[in-house]
Design a protein around this motif. Structure first.
Motif, PDB file in Angstrom:
ATOM      1  N   ASN A  40     -36.977  88.224  14.166  1.00 36.91           N
ATOM      2  CA  ASN A  40     -36.584  88.088  15.567  1.00 36.91           C
ATOM      3  C   ASN A  40     -35.287  88.855  15.802  1.00 36.91           C
ATOM      4  O   ASN A  40     -34.285  88.632  15.099  1.00 36.91           O
ATOM      5  N   THR A  41     -35.317  89.734  16.751  1.00 32.38           N
ATOM      6  CA  THR A  41     -34.104  90.478  17.082  1.00 32.38           C
ATOM      7  C   THR A  41     -33.162  89.577  17.874  1.00 32.38           C
ATOM      8  O   THR A  41     -33.600  88.738  18.665  1.00 32.38           O
ATOM      9  N   PRO A  42     -31.878  89.747  17.662  1.00 30.08           N
ATOM     10  CA  PRO A  42     -30.914  88.939  18.441  1.00 30.08           C
ATOM     11  C   PRO A  42     -30.977  89.311  19.920  1.00 30.08           C
ATOM     12  O   PRO A  42     -31.343  90.429  20.289  1.00 30.08           O
ATOM     13  N   GLN A  43     -30.604  88.356  20.734  1.00 31.26           N
ATOM     14  CA  GLN A  43     -30.614  88.548  22.181  1.00 31.26           C
ATOM     15  C   GLN A  43     -29.223  88.341  22.734  1.00 31.26           C
ATOM     16  O   GLN A  43     -28.476  87.473  22.264  1.00 31.26           O
ATOM     17  N   ILE A  44     -28.897  89.147  23.741  1.00 22.84           N
ATOM     18  CA  ILE A  44     -27.618  89.023  24.448  1.00 22.84           C
ATOM     19  C   ILE A  44     -27.927  88.473  25.836  1.00 22.84           C
ATOM     20  O   ILE A  44     -28.724  89.049  26.588  1.00 22.84           O
ATOM     21  N   VAL A  45     -27.319  87.343  26.158  1.00 28.46           N
ATOM     22  CA  VAL A  45     -27.582  86.658  27.426  1.00 28.46           C
ATOM     23  C   VAL A  45     -26.300  86.653  28.243  1.00 28.46           C
ATOM     24  O   VAL A  45     -25.233  86.265  27.751  1.00 28.46           O
ATOM     25  N   LEU A  46     -26.409  87.113  29.494  1.00 25.35           N
ATOM     26  CA  LEU A  46     -25.259  87.094  30.391  1.00 25.35           C
ATOM     27  C   LEU A  46     -25.098  85.702  30.986  1.00 25.35           C
ATOM     28  O   LEU A  46     -25.992  85.196  31.652  1.00 25.35           O
ATOM     29  N   THR A  47     -23.960  85.078  30.716  1.00 25.42           N
ATOM     30  CA  THR A  47     -23.673  83.779  31.315  1.00 25.42           C
ATOM     31  C   THR A  47     -23.236  83.930  32.761  1.00 25.42           C
ATOM     32  O   THR A  47     -23.531  83.088  33.604  1.00 25.42           O
ATOM     33  N   SER A  48     -22.525  85.027  33.052  1.00 28.35           N
ATOM     34  CA  SER A  48     -22.114  85.314  34.423  1.00 28.35           C
ATOM     35  C   SER A  48     -22.251  86.809  34.652  1.00 28.35           C
ATOM     36  O   SER A  48     -22.071  87.609  33.732  1.00 28.35           O
ATOM     37  N   GLU A  49     -22.587  87.157  35.877  1.00 30.86           N
ATOM     38  CA  GLU A  49     -22.745  88.572  36.219  1.00 30.86           C
ATOM     39  C   GLU A  49     -21.383  89.267  36.165  1.00 30.86           C
ATOM     40  O   GLU A  49     -20.354  88.672  36.513  1.00 30.86           O
ATOM     41  N   ALA A  56     -16.857  89.738  32.287  1.00 28.73           N
ATOM     42  CA  ALA A  56     -18.117  88.992  32.278  1.00 28.73           C
ATOM     43  C   ALA A  56     -18.112  88.043  31.081  1.00 28.73           C
ATOM     44  O   ALA A  56     -17.353  88.223  30.121  1.00 28.73           O
ATOM     45  N   LEU A  57     -18.978  87.018  31.142  1.00 28.62           N
ATOM     46  CA  LEU A  57     -19.177  86.079  30.048  1.00 28.62           C
ATOM     47  C   LEU A  57     -20.595  86.259  29.524  1.00 28.62           C
ATOM     48  O   LEU A  57     -21.538  86.413  30.304  1.00 28.62           O
ATOM     49  N   LEU A  58     -20.734  86.216  28.202  1.00 23.63           N
ATOM     50  CA  LEU A  58     -22.056  86.415  27.616  1.00 23.63           C
ATOM     51  C   LEU A  58     -22.146  85.637  26.312  1.00 23.63           C
ATOM     52  O   LEU A  58     -21.141  85.163  25.772  1.00 23.63           O
ATOM     53  N   SER A  59     -23.364  85.496  25.831  1.00 26.63           N
ATOM     54  CA  SER A  59     -23.598  84.782  24.573  1.00 26.63           C
ATOM     55  C   SER A  59     -24.671  85.529  23.790  1.00 26.63           C
ATOM     56  O   SER A  59     -25.446  86.300  24.345  1.00 26.63           O
ATOM     57  N   ALA A  60     -24.690  85.270  22.480  1.00 24.51           N
ATOM     58  CA  ALA A  60     -25.667  85.906  21.590  1.00 24.51           C
ATOM     59  C   ALA A  60     -26.556  84.823  20.975  1.00 24.51           C
ATOM     60  O   ALA A  60     -26.068  83.753  20.584  1.00 24.51           O
ATOM     61  N   ARG A  61     -27.858  85.106  20.854  1.00 24.94           N
ATOM     62  CA  ARG A  61     -28.816  84.141  20.302  1.00 24.94           C
ATOM     63  C   ARG A  61     -29.761  84.856  19.358  1.00 24.94           C
ATOM     64  O   ARG A  61     -30.070  86.035  19.526  1.00 24.94           O
ATOM     65  N   ASP A  62     -30.229  84.101  18.353  1.00 24.32           N
ATOM     66  CA  ASP A  62     -31.248  84.619  17.453  1.00 24.32           C
ATOM     67  C   ASP A  62     -32.140  83.449  17.081  1.00 24.32           C
ATOM     68  O   ASP A  62     -31.661  82.400  16.621  1.00 24.32           O
ATOM     69  N   ALA A  63     -33.450  83.604  17.285  1.00 19.16           N
ATOM     70  CA  ALA A  63     -34.392  82.507  17.037  1.00 19.16           C
ATOM     71  C   ALA A  63     -34.581  82.217  15.560  1.00 19.16           C
ATOM     72  O   ALA A  63     -35.178  81.183  15.207  1.00 19.16           O
ATOM     73  N   ASP A  64     -34.113  83.092  14.664  1.00 16.06           N
ATOM     74  CA  ASP A  64     -34.227  82.841  13.230  1.00 16.06           C
ATOM     75  C   ASP A  64     -33.225  81.779  12.808  1.00 16.06           C
ATOM     76  O   ASP A  64     -32.475  81.226  13.621  1.00 16.06           O
ATOM     77  N   THR A  65     -33.223  81.490  11.493  1.00 17.34           N
ATOM     78  CA  THR A  65     -32.326  80.473  10.962  1.00 17.34           C
ATOM     79  C   THR A  65     -31.474  81.082   9.856  1.00 17.34           C
ATOM     80  O   THR A  65     -31.753  82.171   9.346  1.00 17.34           O
ATOM     81  N   GLY A  66     -30.440  80.324   9.483  1.00 11.85           N
ATOM     82  CA  GLY A  66     -29.586  80.760   8.384  1.00 11.85           C
ATOM     83  C   GLY A  66     -28.877  82.065   8.706  1.00 11.85           C
ATOM     84  O   GLY A  66     -28.437  82.303   9.835  1.00 11.85           O
ATOM     85  N   ASN A  67     -28.782  82.898   7.632  1.00 12.90           N
ATOM     86  CA  ASN A  67     -28.140  84.202   7.832  1.00 12.90           C
ATOM     87  C   ASN A  67     -28.879  85.061   8.846  1.00 12.90           C
ATOM     88  O   ASN A  67     -28.293  85.925   9.486  1.00 12.90           O
TER      89      ASN A  67
END
Length: 820
Positions: free
Chosen positions: A342-351, A366-377
């Motif tokens: 799963n590739t990491p995703q960048i999500v904008l919290t605010s425009e 801007a505010l943003l967050s990073a997510r990855d559906a995998d686990t561990g490293n």
């Protein structure tokens, strides 16, 4: 009170004792599921330290990471309230903990807070069996104490509200016991308590009830139908009751997984086994796995996805072919191993917000967050920006970041940035993704208008039409919008002691300069205009440019005769000459000036009409009137010449003068026009002119007396000579007098003027010397009477204003194209 009443009483009790706590800098609330819309979760404004006015001013809002907006903020009270129905089972299934993370965002300044809302389970779901009826076939030879696994009931609730116990309806042969399995759950088993006798009772009907641990207790039932079989009295036996295997989620399709082994003590068909997945196996298992009915080999026929299902518990059945069939059951547990797929995703919290180009370093964009559906490293994500970017990423908490400025911004160089953020996980091999965030730079008025040239030269013909355009200046501003809107104006200055606004005006929108009236080169040759360009920014910026306007001469002035003086006054000019004059004798000289300049002031002379055209000629360039031949006795004593003076302009301007010549025998007295004119002074000359006339008359009388004495002496010494001089060299000097006009051109800025330093304004026939031609009838001094058309200033103005800044000398030379 009914079951439903107890349920809502419990819900109200839990809601009444709502708990909230703050841990590790985060605010956590606990609420039961199924709260009504509008129920208060907690005072968010108070817990975050915000006033009620800040909720509206700073645009407090809540963003849910769960995708659906379950909560909102009451702007009037600052309370976090339930916005939609919350079903814990739909959100977290049977997980022990169900926490909804929320992002609380406020602006001015832009901040983000993380809160968590724990959803507590309530007993709102009854236990449920997969099938309403269960069918069992049990041989009559089954031994007392034999256990038969039954279907477990499922309860969507969690914890104490899930299934806790089972009960079996009253019967003669069976009892119910629970069997503990490895995952901590208990499954019901039917135990044969007494031997079966098919002949006495072939079918047994039992009611199995599942009870949960809620308050009030909820239950579910299924009907068990037991058919007593005869003969085949041995069950298949597995070598293990539970099989465990681990597979990576990227395992290829059709891969061999495991072989299930089982034996049957019977012989023949009663000992032949067939393997299959349990009858209650869900479709998610059947679509992923496949089992060979004869060999018991399990293969993978679908795609594994750790992020969807991390583990499979598969029931496998082994049946013999006896009559009746005997079957046994075992469990296959397949644990899926996560791979970095799963590739990491960048999500904008605010425009992203527009940023002023003068924003200080560290301004939040801007505010943003990073997510990855995998686990561990595989789920550890790092973000990076391209080198040289005037922005930076500042981590706030967990995988949340703020995009801030880190360098100087210039909208005129880059008006909008497309910031490419790269997210990379720590898997092997690592996977990455990119997201482009557009950031617009807001303009600041930091650039003044700039003219296309620092100064402009405009060449304008005189006598133009008032209101015509002179020139269009242009300026540009590198700023944007109102900061780049330019208005033009003329700065006040003086031209000949008159405001420049009396001469020109400017269109404030496009910079076009228009004349207020026509210009006269003879009065105004050059002037300056200071143009200012000002933008509409706050504060406004401006710059100036100079426009030099040069008036170009047009041939709008005809030559004006200044000698003979009688011609200037409009009367006939009378001249005298002896009949003894030879060829080339100088009769008189016509002198004219032209108020124009350059080629427009170059003049030529010609005889337009004459009493005898063969007797006289006029020099084309000097205006000297001479005899072509010697005068004969047959020539009339009175001759009249009409001389035309033309300039070199386009169109040609001309004027004429009439000269009357009287031929006499012997010596004669000159006609003193000067004294005649001095007796009739014009009222326009003024007192200064009168004084000048008196002075010149005195000098003229003295010169006349001197001339008469010298004439008498010359006549006595030599009557035959055509001229009288004390020395021949003097006469030669007279014929070629030194006529040097010293004129110095001075400049005052772009304005040029001349000073006459020395020389002779008269013709070559006039010389202030003691030796004079006996045929001369004029004094060396000639009074130029002021008139409406000519004056001394006009004589001087004919000099070209474009001559270089130097001192130069005019030397009178015959047949040289010069205006003296």
């Amino acid at each position: 009170m009914g079951c439903r009443g107890w349920r809502w009483l419990a819900l109200w009790w839990i809601h009444f004792f709502l708990l909230w706590r703050t841990t590790d800098g985060q605010t956590r609330y606990s609420i039961p599921e199924e709260l009504k819309q509008g129920s208060v979760v907690g005072n968010l404004a108070k817990d975050l330290g915000l006033g009620l006015t800040e909720i509206f001013d700073r645009k407090l809002r809540v963003a849910s990471e769960a995708g659906k907006q379950y909560f909102s903020v009451d702007a009037g009270k600052g309370e976090l309230v339930v916005n939609d129905r919350i079903d814990r089972e739909a959100l977290c299934a049977q997980s022990a903990s169900c926490v909804l993370p929320l992002q609380v965002v406020v602006e001015d300044p832009l901040q983000s807070h993380r809160i968590e809302v724990e959803i507590k389970d309530i007993n709102d779901n009854s236990p449920l069996f997969h099938s309403k009826e269960l069918s069992l076939k049990i041989a009559e030879t089954a031994a007392v104490g034999t256990r038969f696994p039954l279907e477990s009931a499922e309860d969507s609730d969690a914890g104490s509200n899930s299934v806790k116990s089972y009960t079996l309806g009253k019967n003669d042969c069976f009892t119910l016991k629970m069997k503990e399995v490895e995952d901590g759950k208990a499954i019901p088993e039917l135990v044969l308590d007494k031997p079966l006798d098919r002949e006495k009772k072939a079918v047994h009907q039992l009611l199995l009830t599942a009870l949960d641990g809620g308050n009030p207790v909820l239950s579910g039932t299924t009907q068990i139908t037991i058919t007593v079989l005869d003969v085949n009295d041995n069950f298949p036996v597995f070598d293990r009751s539970t099989y465990k295997i681990s597979l990576e989620e990227n395992t290829a399709k059709n891969a061999f997984i495991i072989k299930i082994a089982a034996t049957d003590a019977d012989e023949g068909k009663n000992g032949e086994l067939e393997f299959s997945f349990g009858s209650r196996s869900p479709s998610s298992v059947l679509s992923i796995f496949d089992i060979n009915h004869l060999t018991g080999e399990v293969h993978l026929k679908g795609d594994l996805d750790y992020e969807k299902v991390p583990s499979y518990k598969i029931e496998i059945t082994a049946k013999d072919k006896g009559d009746p069939e005997m079957e046994s059951h075992c469990r296959l547990q397949v644990d899926v191993i996560d791979v970095n797929d799963n590739t990491p995703q960048i999500v904008l919290t605010s425009e992203p917000q527009p940023v002023r180009e003068d924003a200080a370093s560290g301004t939040v964009v801007a505010l943003l967050s990073a997510r990855d559906a995998d686990t561990g490293n595989n789920s550890r994500v790092t973000l990076r920006l391209p080198r040289g970017s005037p922005f930076n990423l500042k981590q706030s908490f967990s995988n949340n970041y703020a995009l801030v400025t880190s360098g100087a911004l210039d909208r005129e160089k880059v008006s909008e940035y497309s910031i490419e953020i790269t997210a990379t996980d720590s898997g092997s091999p690592p996977l990455s993704s990119k997201k482009i965030i557009p950031v617009r730079i807001r303009d600041v008025n930091d650039n003044p208008p700039v003219f296309t040239q620092p100064s402009y030269n405009v060449y304008l013909k005189e006598n133009g039409v008032p209101g015509s355009i002179l020139y269009s200046v242009s300026a540009y501003d590198e700023d944007f919008g109102e900061n780049a809107k330019i208005s033009y104006s003329i700065l006040d200055s003086k031209v000949q002691d008159v405001s420049v606004s009396s001469y020109v005006y400017i269109n404030s929108d496009n910079g076009s300069i228009y004349s207020m009236h026509s210009f006269d080169y003879e009065k105004l040759k050059v002037f300056q205009i200071q143009v200012q360009a000002k933008d509409q920014g706050s504060p406004s910026l401006s710059s100036n440019a100079t426009v030099h306007v040069f008036i170009l001469d047009q041939n709008d002035n005809a030559p004006a005769v200044i000698y003979p003086s009688s011609a200037v006054l409009g009367s006939l000019s009378h001249q005298r000459m002896p009949r003894s004059a030879k060829a080339g004798h100088l009769v008189t000289k016509v002198t004219a000036v032209d108020a124009d300049s350059g080629h427009n002031a170059w003049m030529s002379y010609r005889v337009a009409e004459a009493t005898d055209a063969s007797l006289f000629t006029v020099s084309q360039y000097t205006g000297e009137v001479r005899t072509k031949r010697s005068v004969s006795e047959q020539d009339d004593s009175s001759q009249r010449l009409l001389i035309e003076i033309k300039d070199d302009g386009e169109p040609v301007q001309s004027s004429t003068v009439t000269v009357s010549i009287l031929m006499e025998d012997g010596p004669h007295e000159p006609i003193l026009e000067l004294r005649q004119k001095a007796a009739e002074p014009s009222t326009k000359t003024g007192r200064i002119t009168l004084y000048l006339i008196l002075s010149l008359a005195s000098v003229s009388v003295l010169s006349l007396v001197t001339f008469l004495i010298l004439a008498v002496k010359c006549m006595k010494s030599s009557r035959s000579s055509g001229s009288c001089c004390m020395r021949r060299s003097d006469c030669e000097d007279y014929k070629n007098p030194n006529r040097n006009l010293q004129i110095q051109l001075n400049t005052d800025g772009p304005i040029k003027y001349v000073e006459v330093l020395g020389g002779d304004m008269m013709s070559q026939s006039q010389s202030f010397r003691s030796c004079m031609s006996p045929m001369s009838e004029y004094s060396d001094f000639t009074l130029i009477k002021p008139s409406s058309t000519t004056d001394f200033k006009e004589v001087i103005s004919v000099l070209d204003a474009s001559l270089p800044d130097s001192t130069w000398t005019f030397e009178s030379q015959q047949k040289k194209k010069t205006n003296t």
